[in-house]
Design a protein around this motif. Structure first.
Motif, PDB file in Angstrom:
ATOM      1  N   THR A   1      16.396   3.528   9.377  1.00  0.00           N
ATOM      2  CA  THR A   1      16.788   4.289   8.378  1.00  0.00           C
ATOM      3  C   THR A   1      18.377   4.613   8.188  1.00  0.00           C
ATOM      4  OG1 THR A   1      14.666   5.644   8.940  1.00  0.00           O
ATOM      5  CG2 THR A   1      16.205   6.780   7.798  1.00  0.00           C
ATOM      6  N   LYS A   2      18.507   4.399   6.761  1.00  0.00           N
ATOM      7  CA  LYS A   2      19.969   4.338   6.652  1.00  0.00           C
ATOM      8  C   LYS A   2      20.491   6.001   6.808  1.00  0.00           C
ATOM      9  CE  LYS A   2      19.372   1.062   2.964  1.00  0.00           C
ATOM     10  NZ  LYS A   2      19.261   1.219   1.675  1.00  0.00           N
TER      11      LYS A   2
ATOM     12  N   ILE B   1      19.588   4.399  11.920  1.00  0.00           N
ATOM     13  CA  ILE B   1      18.902   4.823  13.163  1.00  0.00           C
ATOM     14  C   ILE B   1      17.595   4.287  13.117  1.00  0.00           C
ATOM     15  CG2 ILE B   1      20.390   6.680  14.037  1.00  0.00           C
ATOM     16  CD1 ILE B   1      18.448   8.409  12.430  1.00  0.00           C
ATOM     17  N   LEU B   2      17.097   3.544  14.359  1.00  0.00           N
ATOM     18  CA  LEU B   2      15.981   3.007  14.589  1.00  0.00           C
ATOM     19  C   LEU B   2      15.427   3.795  15.746  1.00  0.00           C
ATOM     20  CD1 LEU B   2      15.782   0.797  16.797  1.00  0.00           C
ATOM     21  CD2 LEU B   2      16.957  -0.515  15.290  1.00  0.00           C
ATOM     22  N   ASN B   3      13.973   3.417  15.340  1.00  0.00           N
ATOM     23  CA  ASN B   3      12.994   4.360  16.517  1.00  0.00           C
ATOM     24  C   ASN B   3      12.215   3.047  17.093  1.00  0.00           C
ATOM     25  OD1 ASN B   3      10.706   5.615  17.762  1.00  0.00           O
ATOM     26  ND2 ASN B   3       9.521   5.392  15.783  1.00  0.00           N
TER      27      ASN B   3
ATOM     28  N   ARG C   1      10.023   3.251  20.192  1.00  0.00           N
ATOM     29  CA  ARG C   1       8.953   3.847  20.920  1.00  0.00           C
ATOM     30  C   ARG C   1       9.259   5.276  21.134  1.00  0.00           C
ATOM     31  NH1 ARG C   1       8.773  -1.289  22.873  1.00  0.00           N
ATOM     32  NH2 ARG C   1      10.105  -0.676  24.636  1.00  0.00           N
ATOM     33  N   GLY C   2       9.756   6.054  20.019  1.00  0.00           N
ATOM     34  CA  GLY C   2      10.210   7.457  20.380  1.00  0.00           C
ATOM     35  C   GLY C   2      11.518   7.552  20.675  1.00  0.00           C
ATOM     36  N   LEU C   3      12.423   6.761  20.950  1.00  0.00           N
ATOM     37  CA  LEU C   3      13.659   6.725  21.272  1.00  0.00           C
ATOM     38  C   LEU C   3      14.542   6.335  19.934  1.00  0.00           C
ATOM     39  CD1 LEU C   3      14.592   5.147  24.603  1.00  0.00           C
ATOM     40  CD2 LEU C   3      15.132   7.348  24.209  1.00  0.00           C
ATOM     41  N   LEU C   4      15.320   7.415  19.717  1.00  0.00           N
ATOM     42  CA  LEU C   4      16.234   7.160  18.534  1.00  0.00           C
ATOM     43  C   LEU C   4      17.513   6.403  18.792  1.00  0.00           C
ATOM     44  CD1 LEU C   4      15.691  10.287  16.221  1.00  0.00           C
ATOM     45  CD2 LEU C   4      14.395   8.103  16.210  1.00  0.00           C
ATOM     46  N   MET C   5      17.820   5.511  18.126  1.00  0.00           N
ATOM     47  CA  MET C   5      19.301   4.870  18.665  1.00  0.00           C
ATOM     48  C   MET C   5      19.768   4.329  17.394  1.00  0.00           C
ATOM     49  SD  MET C   5      17.691   1.623  20.398  1.00  0.00           S
ATOM     50  CE  MET C   5      16.349   2.532  21.420  1.00  0.00           C
ATOM     51  N   PRO C   6      21.334   4.234  17.408  1.00  0.00           N
ATOM     52  CA  PRO C   6      21.970   3.861  16.405  1.00  0.00           C
ATOM     53  C   PRO C   6      21.877   1.953  16.201  1.00  0.00           C
ATOM     54  CG  PRO C   6      23.733   4.293  18.161  1.00  0.00           C
ATOM     55  CD  PRO C   6      22.224   4.786  18.355  1.00  0.00           C
TER      56      PRO C   6
END
Lengths: 737, 157
Positions: free
Chosen positions: B33-34, B45-47, B49-54
């Motif tokens: 997601t931008k 940021i991307l997901n 398995r439930g972890l958000l990270m840049p």
């Protein structure tokens, strides 16, 4: 050796439980010394502790608990009565037991220390009923002790299991399992991922014709739902987990202040999110201390005032409208408003003139100011440098509120409102420049739809600030795409935009977005360190399809835009401006739907008018579809979405006319009852004062009211309804950090 | 002789490496997601398995012009933070002796000096080893964010 460590860890856990239990029991026993069952409980607890400590050769623990046990034994046998002195000593013993356990946990050996004085006191108390105190000299008791301990060593080890077996003949003992909170959080995370994986699986099963596959998917679907529900429940814990410690606290604080207080707890089984529970513990402790130290009077003064010597402190918890109410009520002197006033002045929190104009409620607000303490001398109880401001902050940090009322000489009533859970937030999904953003629903006052390209659309330019005329107010507008530096596709001639009317510190402003999708409960995942400079976003969430969506920080956007400062320096006054109406004619198709006779749609919105046989209508899930022009066409029954429409039994009209139209590259067929005419009408739309569902407004033609269908709204409603079936309402479970 | 393993990947014409012990997984076509207003090196940021990270666009981070960095993402756990590196293609995991690491030339400046730990000589070129901590630091706290907000309007009398 590792095995030994494990057993020791278990012992520490068990010992802590016993000691915590003892705290509660001692205080209860003190209130009601005749309660034989309690004495038995305490005695057994100490006995178990003594036995286990002998097993681990923890001598200090053993001697001390032995001394306590002897005293309890006398009490149990009716040879002594538990009075204030004895229970103080016993509680003191309990504290030292706890210290020893802490020490054992830290270093695996007993911390050094001398408990001889306390042991003597305990043994002295246990004998004083029979032998006069003068006879019990320390020298006499001391040598006896080790002998007793050593003698009992061998048999004590065996005894606890015997007790356990004896108490449960033939039935299984259900022991509550202690779980590490981290493990719990991991499990939650996995459960929420499971939900997302399930969501990805569902479309495949809908397309598949394999019965075995679809039934397997269905059972996964059901199991996942249940798993998610159970997980959410697991987070909830009864409030007594933190209240357990309060009887002891109240007793100690009261004893230290020389006051007599009886604690009453109501609604201890009220459940609350585990994380919230942790964060209200300290505020509650502070409030209890405050009540005893500041509000409740000493017994003599209470008697003078004609009150009972014993003061009551009530803790009450209950669910109310989706929040938890926790109250701390005392029947003490209440807040001394005059002293609050004086203190505020002497602390320089408020000017003298202002202070004398304040009413009671405003004076209470002063208590929450940082650096306020009404006590002349700072006691070690309430005055720990932690004021009510900290309590208030802590409560507000978790989305709660605090309210204090106080009547002089009748007491103080503190009411905490705590949300049930931190995790779930209803938000509005909006689209801007092809991206989805979320606005917390509680920030939105209303949603307004308008056509920016139409003349007289309600937008006015106020010295370069676009403003919108909302009823009698002018509200400034911020365009979300400009604020986020996104490029939107150019507006189509008749495209409508949405204004979300928001409140920023009392100033209304409108945030313009391109599309409003739906409202859904979401789970906030904090952005944390990740992109912490992005003050436009309050957090993110994972949507049902696994994609990430950003939650807008309304305050951050308002602040960053600079709009608010400009408004403060340059307040907008309402301005009247007359715009001459333009008479323009449009062609509309007039038709009927069940319940409404005159309803119109601009002709250029419609592609074809067809007659449809009910046999041609097919079901796709819960949708009705028709194969038309080599495309699948969604049938929309207008009576479902338009106010005034009456739902009739389907397939009533054998050959119903259907208006076909395109919306966002999809083909839709609007089912109507009858098509009547095509007419030329003035384009001037009369807005409806209370917006009617599915209608844009009305046109006056030959003194007749013609309703104009809001095609976009109808299709949005149609699609939302469809989408909301796709994913469960709550799409994720909370994951701290 | 200490040997360490590195995951090799390619951005444009360059072969790059990151320590294999920080690797969580390699993924294809993860959606992201931008984040409006974030610097160019942050794709979004991307997901996982439930972890958000840049998601860091390595082409933009290293200023390599002929890169697309579209389909592959390398998920790393650097200290306690997860980051995703978007790269052009993935190579092997290779072991090297630490002593063979060539330090970067001193005239590198700015972000590049911080980004590069050194290089190993391969038969057909250099394998540039990246400083993942620096990437993580820059991704967590992106400097040089575009200031968002309207220009103050001149108020005409």
């Amino acid at each position: 050796m590792e095995n030994h460590d494990e057993i020791l860890a278990e012992f520490i856990l068990e010992a802590r439980e016993i000691i915590d239990r003892l705290d509660v029991d001692f205080v209860r026993l003190e209130e009601d010394p005749s309660e034989q069952a309690l004495v038995g409980n305490i005695f057994r607890g100490l006995h178990t502790l003594k036995g286990s400590s002998g097993f681990f050769s923890l001598k200090r623990l053993e001697k001390l608990s032995h001394a306590g046990e002897s005293l309890l034994g006398k009490i149990r046998a009716g040879q002594a009565e538990l009075d204030f002195d004895k229970s103080t000593r016993l509680l003191e013993m309990n504290d030292i037991l706890r210290q020893i356990i802490d020490g054992v946990e830290a270093s695996h050996v007993e911390p050094a220390g001398d408990d001889q004085e306390l042991i003597n006191a305990l043994l002295g108390l246990s004998q004083s009923e029979k032998i006069s105190p003068a006879q019990v000299s320390a020298a006499e008791v001391e040598p006896e002790l080790p002998e007793v301990a050593v003698q009992e060593d061998s048999m004590e080890v065996l005894e606890p299991p015997e007790i356990a077996f004896a108490s449960t003949p033939g039935q299984e003992v259900v022991v509550p399992v202690k779980v590490n909170p981290e493990v719990l959080d991991k499990l939650m995370n996995i459960a929420s991922e499971m939900v997302l994986a399930r969501n990805r699986l569902l479309p495949f099963s809908q397309q598949s014709s394999d019965k075995l596959f679809t039934s397997a998917v269905r059972s996964i679907d059901l199991l996942t739902l249940e798993l998610q529900e159970r997980m959410m429940k697991m987070r909830m814990q009864p409030i007594y987990h933190i209240w357990d410690k309060f009887p002891r606290l109240v007793r100690d604080v009261a004893a230290e202040c020389g006051k007599k207080v009886r604690l009453l707890q109501e609604g201890a089984e009220t459940e609350l999110d585990r994380i919230l529970l942790d964060s209200i513990r300290d505020p509650l402790v502070h409030l209890i201390r405050n009540s005893i130290d500041h509000s409740i009077e000493s017994p003599e003064i209470r008697l003078e005032k004609g009150k009972s010597e014993l003061a009551y402190l009530v803790l009450r918890a209950a669910h109310q409208n989706g929040t938890v109410i926790v109250e701390v009520i005392d029947d003490g002197a209440g807040i001394d408003y005059e002293r609050v006033r004086q203190r505020a002045i002497s602390r320089g929190l408020i000017s003298v003139e202002k202070a004398h104009t304040l009413n009671h409620k405003e004076l209470i607000d002063l208590i929450f100011l940082p650096g306020f303490s009404t006590r002349e001398t700072v006691t070690n109880l309430s005055g720990r440098g932690v004021g009510m401001d900290v309590v208030k902050n802590n409560i507000e940090n978790i989305g709660g509120s605090i309210e204090i009322t106080s009547v002089p000489n009748e007491g103080t009533h503190v009411k905490l409102k705590i949300p049930l859970t931190l995790a779930i937030l209803p938000t509005l999904f909006v689209r801007c420049a092809e991206e989805i953003f979320l606005i917390p629903q509680n920030r939105i006052l209303e949603l307004v739809r308008f056509a920016p390209n139409e003349p007289n659309n309600g937008i006015e330019d106020f010295y370069g600030t676009p403003t919108f005329r909302l009823r009698d107010k002018l509200i400034p507008l911020l365009f979300l795409n400009e604020q986020l530096h996104l490029t939107s596709a150019p507006l189509k001639p008749k495209q409508k935009l949405f204004i979300a009317v928001l409140n920023f510190n009392g100033t209304l402003f409108g945030l313009v977005v391109e599309e409003v999708l739906n409202i859904q409960d979401i789970v906030i995942k904090p952005l944390g360190d990740l992109l912490r400079d992005m003050s436009n976003f309050a957090g993110a969430t994972i949507m049902g399809n696994g994609e990430v969506a950003l939650i807008l920080d309304v305050d951050g956007i308002a602040r960053q835009s600079g709009l608010i400062e400009r408004l403060q320096t340059n307040p907008i006054r309402q301005e009247e401006r007359y715009v001459a109406p333009v008479v323009e004619m449009i062609s509309v198709l007039l038709f009927e739907i069940p319940g409404l006779h005159k309803i119109a749609l601009p002709l250029d919105a419609i592609d074809h008018i067809i007659k449809l046989d009910s046999a041609e209508i097919q079901q796709n899930g819960n949708r009705e579809v028709v194969y038309f022009n080599e495309q699948l066409m969604d049938l929309v029954r207008l009576d479902k979405y338009v106010s005034g429409g009456v739902r009739e039994a389907q397939a009533h009209h054998a050959r119903a006319p259907v208006l076909t139209c395109q919306y966002r590259d999809r083909l839709y067929g609007l089912v109507v009852k009858q098509v009547t005419d095509i007419i030329e009408v003035p384009a001037k739309l009369h807005e409806l004062s209370t917006p009617q569902r599915g209608l844009n407004g009305c046109i006056i033609y030959n003194d007749q009211v013609i309703n104009v269908l809001d095609l976009e709204e109808v299709l949005i409603m149609h699609n939302i309804q469809e989408e909301s079936n796709e994913y469960p309402q709550v799409i994720d479970v909370y994951l701290p950090n | 002789m200490m040997e360490r393993s590195f995951l090799v990947f390619h951005v444009g014409a360059y072969s790059l490496g990151v320590p294999a012990e920080e690797l969580i997984e390699v993924n294809r076509n993860l959606g992201y997601t931008k984040v409006p207003g974030s610097p160019k090196m942050i794709r979004g940021i991307l997901n996982l398995r439930g972890l958000l990270m840049p998601a860091v666009d390595m082409g933009a981070y290293l200023d390599i012009p002929d890169s697309t960095c579209q389909s592959f993402s390398i998920i790393l756990k650097v200290q306690e933070n997860h980051i995703a590196l978007m790269v052009d293609s993935i190579g092997d995991i290779m072991g090297f002796h630490i002593q063979e690491l060539v330090l970067p030339p001193t005239h590198l400046s700015g972000q590049f000096q911080e980004a590069i730990e050194g290089a190993f000589k391969l038969p057909n070129g250099l394998l540039i080893i990246l400083d993942t901590k620096a990437i993580s630091r820059n991704a967590q706290n992106p400097a040089g964010t575009i200031s968002v907000g309207l220009q103050p309007l001149s108020i005409s009398p």
